[in-house]
Design a protein around this motif. Sequence first.
Motif, mmCIF file in Angstrom:
data_model
loop_
_atom_site.group_PDB
_atom_site.id
_atom_site.type_symbol
_atom_site.label_atom_id
_atom_site.label_comp_id
_atom_site.label_asym_id
_atom_site.label_seq_id
_atom_site.Cartn_x
_atom_site.Cartn_y
_atom_site.Cartn_z
ATOM 1 N N LEU A 128 3.007 -4.845 15.927
ATOM 2 C CA LEU A 128 3.761 -3.726 15.903
ATOM 3 C C LEU A 128 3.176 -2.214 15.988
ATOM 4 O O LEU A 128 3.554 -1.315 16.232
ATOM 5 C CB LEU A 128 4.651 -3.588 14.796
ATOM 6 C CG LEU A 128 5.636 -4.865 14.736
ATOM 7 C CD1 LEU A 128 6.652 -5.017 13.643
ATOM 8 C CD2 LEU A 128 6.544 -4.926 16.265
ATOM 9 N N GLN A 129 1.827 -2.425 15.354
ATOM 10 C CA GLN A 129 0.921 -1.215 15.269
ATOM 11 C C GLN A 129 1.595 0.080 14.485
ATOM 12 O O GLN A 129 1.924 1.065 15.045
ATOM 13 C CB GLN A 129 0.374 -0.842 16.644
ATOM 14 C CG GLN A 129 -0.166 -1.759 17.498
ATOM 15 C CD GLN A 129 -0.575 -1.222 18.654
ATOM 16 O OE1 GLN A 129 -0.497 -0.219 19.119
ATOM 17 N NE2 GLN A 129 -1.362 -2.326 19.394
ATOM 18 N N PRO A 130 2.042 -0.039 13.280
ATOM 19 C CA PRO A 130 2.985 0.863 12.674
ATOM 20 C C PRO A 130 1.824 1.860 12.002
ATOM 21 O O PRO A 130 0.658 1.717 11.939
ATOM 22 C CB PRO A 130 3.580 0.378 11.459
ATOM 23 C CG PRO A 130 2.704 -0.812 11.194
ATOM 24 C CD PRO A 130 2.118 -1.494 12.450
ATOM 25 N N ASP A 131 2.663 3.025 11.972
ATOM 26 C CA ASP A 131 1.580 4.206 11.242
ATOM 27 C C ASP A 131 1.437 3.893 9.684
ATOM 28 O O ASP A 131 0.372 4.120 8.846
ATOM 29 C CB ASP A 131 2.218 5.626 11.427
ATOM 30 C CG ASP A 131 2.322 6.003 12.851
ATOM 31 O OD1 ASP A 131 1.248 5.924 13.444
ATOM 32 O OD2 ASP A 131 3.564 6.105 13.306
ATOM 33 N N PHE A 132 2.585 3.445 9.234
ATOM 34 C CA PHE A 132 2.529 2.864 7.703
ATOM 35 C C PHE A 132 3.210 1.643 7.460
ATOM 36 O O PHE A 132 4.286 1.356 8.531
ATOM 37 C CB PHE A 132 3.181 3.956 6.712
ATOM 38 C CG PHE A 132 2.672 5.251 6.623
ATOM 39 C CD1 PHE A 132 1.722 5.576 5.656
ATOM 40 C CD2 PHE A 132 2.849 6.610 7.529
ATOM 41 C CE1 PHE A 132 1.092 6.661 5.346
ATOM 42 C CE2 PHE A 132 2.387 7.769 7.255
ATOM 43 C CZ PHE A 132 1.271 7.730 6.201
ATOM 44 N N PHE A 133 2.812 1.080 6.658
ATOM 45 C CA PHE A 133 3.204 -0.362 6.560
ATOM 46 C C PHE A 133 3.712 -0.641 4.916
ATOM 47 O O PHE A 133 2.869 -0.031 4.095
ATOM 48 C CB PHE A 133 2.199 -1.624 6.757
ATOM 49 C CG PHE A 133 2.704 -2.932 6.222
ATOM 50 C CD1 PHE A 133 3.053 -3.715 7.468
ATOM 51 C CD2 PHE A 133 2.444 -3.493 4.873
ATOM 52 C CE1 PHE A 133 3.242 -5.217 6.934
ATOM 53 C CE2 PHE A 133 2.705 -4.582 4.608
ATOM 54 C CZ PHE A 133 3.234 -5.453 5.593
ATOM 55 N N VAL A 134 4.851 -1.020 4.652
ATOM 56 C CA VAL A 134 5.156 -1.012 3.273
ATOM 57 C C VAL A 134 5.402 -2.404 2.731
ATOM 58 O O VAL A 134 6.283 -3.324 3.605
ATOM 59 C CB VAL A 134 6.538 -0.280 3.112
ATOM 60 C CG1 VAL A 134 7.039 -0.550 1.773
ATOM 61 C CG2 VAL A 134 6.409 1.170 2.977
#
Length: 470
Positions: A275-281
Amino acid sequence: MTASGISSDAVETFMSVERSYFIERNPKSRELAERARQSLYGGVPMHWMADWSTPYPLFVQSASGARFTDVDSHEYVDFCLGDTGSMFGHSPAPVASALARQSTRGLTTMLPGEDAIVCGEILSKRFGLPYWQVTATATDANRYVLRWARAITQKPVLLVFDGCYHGTVDDVMVRDHGGETVHRPGLVGQVYDLSQYSRAIPFNDEEALEQALKQGDVCALLCEPAMTNIGMVLPDDGFMQRCRELTRQYGALFIVDETHTISTDIGGCTRLWSLQPDFFVMGKPVAGGVPCGVFGCSEEMSQAMQAAKARINQAAQSPEGDSHAHGHSGMGTTLSANALAMHCMRANLEEVMTDAAYEHMLPLAKQLAAGFRQVIAKHDLPWSVTELGARCEFQFCAKPPRTGAEAEAAFHDELQMALHLYLINRGILITPFHNMTLCCPATTPADVDRLIQTLDEALTALLAIPGARS
């Protein structure tokens, strides 16, 4: 007859019998419930603990692995697992040992230890994001990431999917109502209009997604890779990848919340689906049940955070040249990254949340989903089953829902609560509010068979009531 295929009158008759049975077999819980009402609001330490299907709260005495025991000494097989807080079982031995070790070495100091570094290294390797921060909960992590997103992009609006769940962050307490963003029903004490700075759109609706982003005021899309709180809703093939593409195209950030979907893979959907997110939570399960949350960011975001911070500090300088911004970012609490949580997180990441754990959990969930489908077919009910990793859920609709609205339309609260209470009365717990289950490393094939058989028995009894199908 309702869309669920079972009449409401039959459900009420069934539920009445189960309520009486619960009261008969749980006298000590009843005594504690009466005592609790004298000092606890609603008789529970958190109000939603009274929202189960039971006539009064079921009080727990102890929990271990995939089981817990109530104060009346009944043992239960637990497929709820604290709604993911105990995704790897109650009190995993390595986490319990870590708790004992750290209990005499300090609980919180506002200073880091080596555990924090090890956790950061493991998280970086596992999820592909180089930099990490630690919070007390996933709610906090989402709140802080949202602050960073607005600071970086200098855009005000958060985009979410209708029916999303990202903890209790104010900005996500919105729904889509015919294309208009409105407050979630039942929202308590909300005095300003959340729709000024939040926008809700249907899940799996690429056109709505692009139209929302085209307005140019969206700081970020915050999403679960699959919706898990309004009933499980899986993404269409390629939809999550389009989320990544369109957020980049329109200058918004892509934030992936895997607090629940981490049950899919040791690297979550983020790694599994690239997915290559900018942020991961992530929250609940990361420290083995000890309250903790984390968020990670890309190299690009790390640099953007530094630039945003410098810009804000510069703007905050007084005429005398002193900056008052440092330490007052609106992010962090004194218990964030406390020593106890960090030591437990390290133990959980190193010894509990392992490839071997997933290799055990995932096949069991498939077995459970297949069993649900067999029971549904046996009783000729217009229901469906949705599965994702170690999770699965049976839903009161003929086809798995594609949006939050479709999932919500399939709700039959009385039927769901009646079935849950039947299971509880026979020593099985599944997630309240909908029919989701979770398998953990301590779950056994026999546990899965028991749930399938007990649901079959419940439906047999329910459908035997005169007029159940009329």
